[in-house]
Design a protein around this motif. Sequence first.
Motif, PDB file in Angstrom:
ATOM      1  N   ARG A  62      -5.056  -9.548  -7.960  1.00  0.00           N
ATOM      2  CA  ARG A  62      -5.773 -10.715  -7.428  1.00  0.00           C
ATOM      3  C   ARG A  62      -5.795 -10.654  -5.905  1.00  0.00           C
ATOM      4  O   ARG A  62      -6.399  -9.770  -5.325  1.00  0.00           O
ATOM      5  CB  ARG A  62      -5.117 -12.006  -7.929  1.00  0.00           C
ATOM      6  CG  ARG A  62      -4.910 -12.049  -9.456  1.00  0.00           C
ATOM      7  CD  ARG A  62      -6.233 -11.878 -10.207  1.00  0.00           C
ATOM      8  NE  ARG A  62      -7.091 -13.023 -10.017  1.00  0.00           N
ATOM      9  CZ  ARG A  62      -7.002 -14.146 -10.724  1.00  0.00           C
ATOM     10  NH1 ARG A  62      -6.085 -14.260 -11.668  1.00  0.00           N
ATOM     11  NH2 ARG A  62      -7.834 -15.139 -10.504  1.00  0.00           N
ATOM     12  N   GLU A  63      -5.098 -11.580  -5.244  1.00  0.00           N
ATOM     13  CA  GLU A  63      -5.112 -11.621  -3.787  1.00  0.00           C
ATOM     14  C   GLU A  63      -4.422 -10.384  -3.192  1.00  0.00           C
ATOM     15  O   GLU A  63      -3.450  -9.874  -3.746  1.00  0.00           O
ATOM     16  CB  GLU A  63      -4.416 -12.886  -3.276  1.00  0.00           C
ATOM     17  CG  GLU A  63      -5.140 -14.181  -3.606  1.00  0.00           C
ATOM     18  CD  GLU A  63      -4.919 -14.632  -5.043  1.00  0.00           C
ATOM     19  OE1 GLU A  63      -4.019 -14.042  -5.701  1.00  0.00           O
ATOM     20  OE2 GLU A  63      -5.633 -15.528  -5.511  1.00  0.00           O
ATOM     21  N   PHE A  64      -4.968  -9.932  -2.073  1.00  0.00           N
ATOM     22  CA  PHE A  64      -4.350  -8.824  -1.363  1.00  0.00           C
ATOM     23  C   PHE A  64      -3.121  -9.323  -0.606  1.00  0.00           C
ATOM     24  O   PHE A  64      -3.115 -10.447  -0.087  1.00  0.00           O
ATOM     25  CB  PHE A  64      -5.340  -8.201  -0.382  1.00  0.00           C
ATOM     26  CG  PHE A  64      -6.373  -7.331  -1.033  1.00  0.00           C
ATOM     27  CD1 PHE A  64      -6.143  -5.977  -1.222  1.00  0.00           C
ATOM     28  CD2 PHE A  64      -7.566  -7.866  -1.482  1.00  0.00           C
ATOM     29  CE1 PHE A  64      -7.082  -5.175  -1.830  1.00  0.00           C
ATOM     30  CE2 PHE A  64      -8.517  -7.082  -2.094  1.00  0.00           C
ATOM     31  CZ  PHE A  64      -8.281  -5.724  -2.266  1.00  0.00           C
ATOM     32  N   PRO A  65      -2.073  -8.529  -0.529  1.00  0.00           N
ATOM     33  CA  PRO A  65      -0.881  -8.951   0.218  1.00  0.00           C
ATOM     34  C   PRO A  65      -1.199  -9.096   1.697  1.00  0.00           C
ATOM     35  O   PRO A  65      -2.106  -8.434   2.230  1.00  0.00           O
ATOM     36  CB  PRO A  65       0.118  -7.817  -0.046  1.00  0.00           C
ATOM     37  CG  PRO A  65      -0.705  -6.653  -0.452  1.00  0.00           C
ATOM     38  CD  PRO A  65      -1.903  -7.202  -1.149  1.00  0.00           C
ATOM     39  N   PRO A  66      -0.468  -9.942   2.395  1.00  0.00           N
ATOM     40  CA  PRO A  66      -0.749 -10.176   3.826  1.00  0.00           C
ATOM     41  C   PRO A  66      -0.751  -8.909   4.668  1.00  0.00           C
ATOM     42  O   PRO A  66      -1.573  -8.769   5.587  1.00  0.00           O
ATOM     43  CB  PRO A  66       0.368 -11.133   4.247  1.00  0.00           C
ATOM     44  CG  PRO A  66       0.757 -11.843   2.982  1.00  0.00           C
ATOM     45  CD  PRO A  66       0.599 -10.827   1.883  1.00  0.00           C
ATOM     46  N   ALA A  67       0.140  -7.959   4.356  1.00  0.00           N
ATOM     47  CA  ALA A  67       0.207  -6.741   5.171  1.00  0.00           C
ATOM     48  C   ALA A  67      -1.081  -5.931   5.048  1.00  0.00           C
ATOM     49  O   ALA A  67      -1.564  -5.355   6.038  1.00  0.00           O
ATOM     50  CB  ALA A  67       1.408  -5.895   4.744  1.00  0.00           C
ATOM     51  N   ALA A  68      -1.657  -5.871   3.817  1.00  0.00           N
ATOM     52  CA  ALA A  68      -2.906  -5.134   3.631  1.00  0.00           C
ATOM     53  C   ALA A  68      -4.059  -5.823   4.349  1.00  0.00           C
ATOM     54  O   ALA A  68      -4.900  -5.169   4.982  1.00  0.00           O
ATOM     55  CB  ALA A  68      -3.201  -4.983   2.143  1.00  0.00           C
ATOM     56  N   LEU A  69      -4.106  -7.153   4.258  1.00  0.00           N
ATOM     57  CA  LEU A  69      -5.162  -7.893   4.956  1.00  0.00           C
ATOM     58  C   LEU A  69      -5.025  -7.752   6.467  1.00  0.00           C
ATOM     59  O   LEU A  69      -6.035  -7.645   7.186  1.00  0.00           O
ATOM     60  CB  LEU A  69      -5.120  -9.364   4.551  1.00  0.00           C
ATOM     61  CG  LEU A  69      -5.483  -9.665   3.087  1.00  0.00           C
ATOM     62  CD1 LEU A  69      -5.305 -11.150   2.797  1.00  0.00           C
ATOM     63  CD2 LEU A  69      -6.913  -9.221   2.793  1.00  0.00           C
ATOM     64  N   ALA A  70      -3.798  -7.729   6.956  1.00  0.00           N
ATOM     65  CA  ALA A  70      -3.586  -7.581   8.396  1.00  0.00           C
ATOM     66  C   ALA A  70      -4.044  -6.202   8.867  1.00  0.00           C
ATOM     67  O   ALA A  70      -4.665  -6.064   9.937  1.00  0.00           O
ATOM     68  CB  ALA A  70      -2.114  -7.804   8.735  1.00  0.00           C
ATOM     69  N   GLU A  71      -3.750  -5.176   8.077  1.00  0.00           N
ATOM     70  CA  GLU A  71      -4.197  -3.830   8.445  1.00  0.00           C
ATOM     71  C   GLU A  71      -5.717  -3.752   8.434  1.00  0.00           C
ATOM     72  O   GLU A  71      -6.328  -3.139   9.324  1.00  0.00           O
ATOM     73  CB  GLU A  71      -3.600  -2.801   7.493  1.00  0.00           C
ATOM     74  CG  GLU A  71      -3.939  -1.370   7.869  1.00  0.00           C
ATOM     75  CD  GLU A  71      -3.297  -0.346   6.952  1.00  0.00           C
ATOM     76  OE1 GLU A  71      -3.708   0.829   7.011  1.00  0.00           O
ATOM     77  OE2 GLU A  71      -2.374  -0.709   6.188  1.00  0.00           O
ATOM     78  N   ALA A  72      -6.360  -4.369   7.429  1.00  0.00           N
ATOM     79  CA  ALA A  72      -7.824  -4.377   7.372  1.00  0.00           C
ATOM     80  C   ALA A  72      -8.412  -5.119   8.572  1.00  0.00           C
ATOM     81  O   ALA A  72      -9.443  -4.712   9.122  1.00  0.00           O
ATOM     82  CB  ALA A  72      -8.291  -5.013   6.061  1.00  0.00           C
ATOM     83  N   ALA A  73      -7.766  -6.211   8.982  1.00  0.00           N
ATOM     84  CA  ALA A  73      -8.273  -7.000  10.112  1.00  0.00           C
ATOM     85  C   ALA A  73      -8.221  -6.221  11.420  1.00  0.00           C
ATOM     86  O   ALA A  73      -8.997  -6.507  12.346  1.00  0.00           O
ATOM     87  CB  ALA A  73      -7.485  -8.303  10.227  1.00  0.00           C
ATOM     88  N   ARG A  74      -7.312  -5.261  11.520  1.00  0.00           N
ATOM     89  CA  ARG A  74      -7.205  -4.480  12.748  1.00  0.00           C
ATOM     90  C   ARG A  74      -8.274  -3.396  12.860  1.00  0.00           C
ATOM     91  O   ARG A  74      -8.461  -2.797  13.914  1.00  0.00           O
ATOM     92  CB  ARG A  74      -5.812  -3.839  12.849  1.00  0.00           C
ATOM     93  CG  ARG A  74      -4.695  -4.843  13.114  1.00  0.00           C
ATOM     94  CD  ARG A  74      -3.400  -4.131  13.465  1.00  0.00           C
ATOM     95  NE  ARG A  74      -2.877  -3.337  12.362  1.00  0.00           N
ATOM     96  CZ  ARG A  74      -2.031  -3.797  11.435  1.00  0.00           C
ATOM     97  NH1 ARG A  74      -1.628  -5.059  11.472  1.00  0.00           N
ATOM     98  NH2 ARG A  74      -1.588  -3.014  10.472  1.00  0.00           N
ATOM     99  N   LEU A  75      -8.983  -3.127  11.760  1.00  0.00           N
ATOM    100  CA  LEU A  75     -10.029  -2.107  11.782  1.00  0.00           C
ATOM    101  C   LEU A  75     -11.294  -2.669  12.426  1.00  0.00           C
ATOM    102  O   LEU A  75     -11.539  -3.872  12.395  1.00  0.00           O
ATOM    103  CB  LEU A  75     -10.328  -1.642  10.355  1.00  0.00           C
ATOM    104  CG  LEU A  75      -9.190  -0.910   9.638  1.00  0.00           C
ATOM    105  CD1 LEU A  75      -9.541  -0.673   8.178  1.00  0.00           C
ATOM    106  CD2 LEU A  75      -8.878   0.417  10.338  1.00  0.00           C
ATOM    107  N   PRO A  76     -12.131  -1.830  12.997  1.00  0.00           N
ATOM    108  CA  PRO A  76     -13.361  -2.313  13.631  1.00  0.00           C
ATOM    109  C   PRO A  76     -14.368  -2.780  12.586  1.00  0.00           C
ATOM    110  O   PRO A  76     -14.275  -2.431  11.408  1.00  0.00           O
ATOM    111  CB  PRO A  76     -13.871  -1.088  14.394  1.00  0.00           C
ATOM    112  CG  PRO A  76     -13.338   0.073  13.613  1.00  0.00           C
ATOM    113  CD  PRO A  76     -11.980  -0.355  13.120  1.00  0.00           C
TER     114      PRO A  76
END
Length: 620
Positions: A62-76
Amino acid sequence: PPGARPDGPGIPRLEPGELLLVAPEEELASDLWSARLVGAYGREDDVAVQEELVKLNHEAPREFPPAALAEAARLPAAPGPADFAGREDVRDLPLVTIDGADARDFDDAVHVERRDSGWLLRVAIADVSHYVRPGRGAVGALDAEALARGNSWYFPRSVEPMLPPALSNGLCSLRPGEDRLALLVELPLDENGRPGAPRFASVVMRSAARLTYDEVRAAVSDRDGAVRDRLCRAPRGAEVLAMLEEAFALYRVLRAARLARGGLDFDLPEARYEFDDSGRVTGVGVAERHDAHRLIEEFMIAANEAVARRLGAGGGPEFLYRVHPEPDAERLEALFATLEATALESLPPHLRRDGRPDAGAVRGILARAQGSPQEFVVDRLCLRALPQARYQPENIGHFGLASAAYCHFTSPIRRYADLLVHRALKAALGRPCGEIPAGQRLVRIGDQLNRRERAAMDCEREMARRLACLCLAGHEGEHFSGVISGVTPFGIFVELEGMPVEGMVRLEDLTDDWYRYDPERLSLTGERHGRVWTLGVPVRTRLENVDMGRLEIRLLPLDMPPPGAAGQRRGKPRSGSRKNAPGTTRGRRRAATPAREERRGRRAPASERRKPGARAGRGR
């Protein structure tokens, strides 16, 4: 009463037809419990509610863990000049994506160029490995979550993607007119479809058009003037249309070559659902599959084989093959015996070689059944006789594709196995992008991906049963034509005409006789009248009941088959046969439900899929 509010603060107003989650507390009687209300999911006939139940039942991600979302947010949001360094610029090539109308993640684009000696096929695949890298700490959370999910999980109205939408629908998706990073396969093919030496490169590309299967068919196969004019008016439209003409010419050659070498071509019906604005399913039919789908399938197969040959040549990193073992002799013999007894009037003359069942005969069986009323029954029988494809480091070939070496490379947005192959290929090309697993670790990863793939397939099967029940609920008493698609000791499965939906005639509802089950012929034969219920026989039925709790569609036959041929047993059963003869049953036996049989694996579907709405081949 409707709209009543139970006592207690924070309890929502409940309406008839809502599904509730309750915790049992005390048994008041044999069939009565007191319970505590935990929550309300919504209307039972809401497809979103049914999807929620299936996801809970199978523990879908279901929901992505915060660490994965944070890594995705750092991408351009988009690749920039720094990402283009060391890459070939192929933005001038009119590469196009061809997908279903509702697709959002575009991970492959194609281009075909005519050459004097044949064609040059180009397949560009989104370079997900540039962004999703193994590691620990700030980098590696996306990779770990993608491995845990294994693949994207598709549902009729939603998807649980392997990667966050910022990547799957954005940064990695080959959207038209936007610069994207990709791995390019250039594969020369001669007039007979034989491949030459491939070339692989890391590139920056720009898709010239986002096309749909139906649009491509209308423009090229149907010569629809309006569609062709619309394509030509688009930027680079004339180039794209000319390229598609060559693509179809190459497709026909590749398909003929694959079938000639012994590849299997299953054409099992796939459901197409219709929904209203309130989320209810209003109809189910058969999704159309045509040459535009098959074109992409053949191009993806060619690219996957080219990568597998390159990585399997030796000296490079280990990777996961996609293998499909040849069926064993026992399963083949059972298949041939069943077909000889039931499904086909005409079978290939040579089913056995040197007294042993010949796996190569399966293709002839499929070809003979094509276009007949028993085609889907024969296809499913053959499919169930085959082992399932899987991921493993050791290459044993792919029987279904008649391929000596095959891997998954073309869908890294939605399959982790493809992401691993991308990393291995880039390492072989001298552009490593992270650690490459090997040895027992790679074996364990393959096992994990196999398990997640099976779990996602289980979700699809259960969801299909739920939608079929929702669609037919309220139609009790109506008549439906169908074909017998399965025979078991507890009843008969019937696939309804015009919709890939199975219902069941329980054995207890066949009250005219005592029936003997023959496991080899997959048939039920009446002891007294000699009536035979067997595969491929057309039947007319009445819908008796739809049970959402058991996911059962219960049918009653309107007609009985005529008495069997001479030699069938008739008259009063022999003494003791009603209770003691193996396989002789009537009426009172507790029937297993279709849902239960699905959990046992009886209804194994085609495991080689691309995305919902596309057929086998692109994901084989």
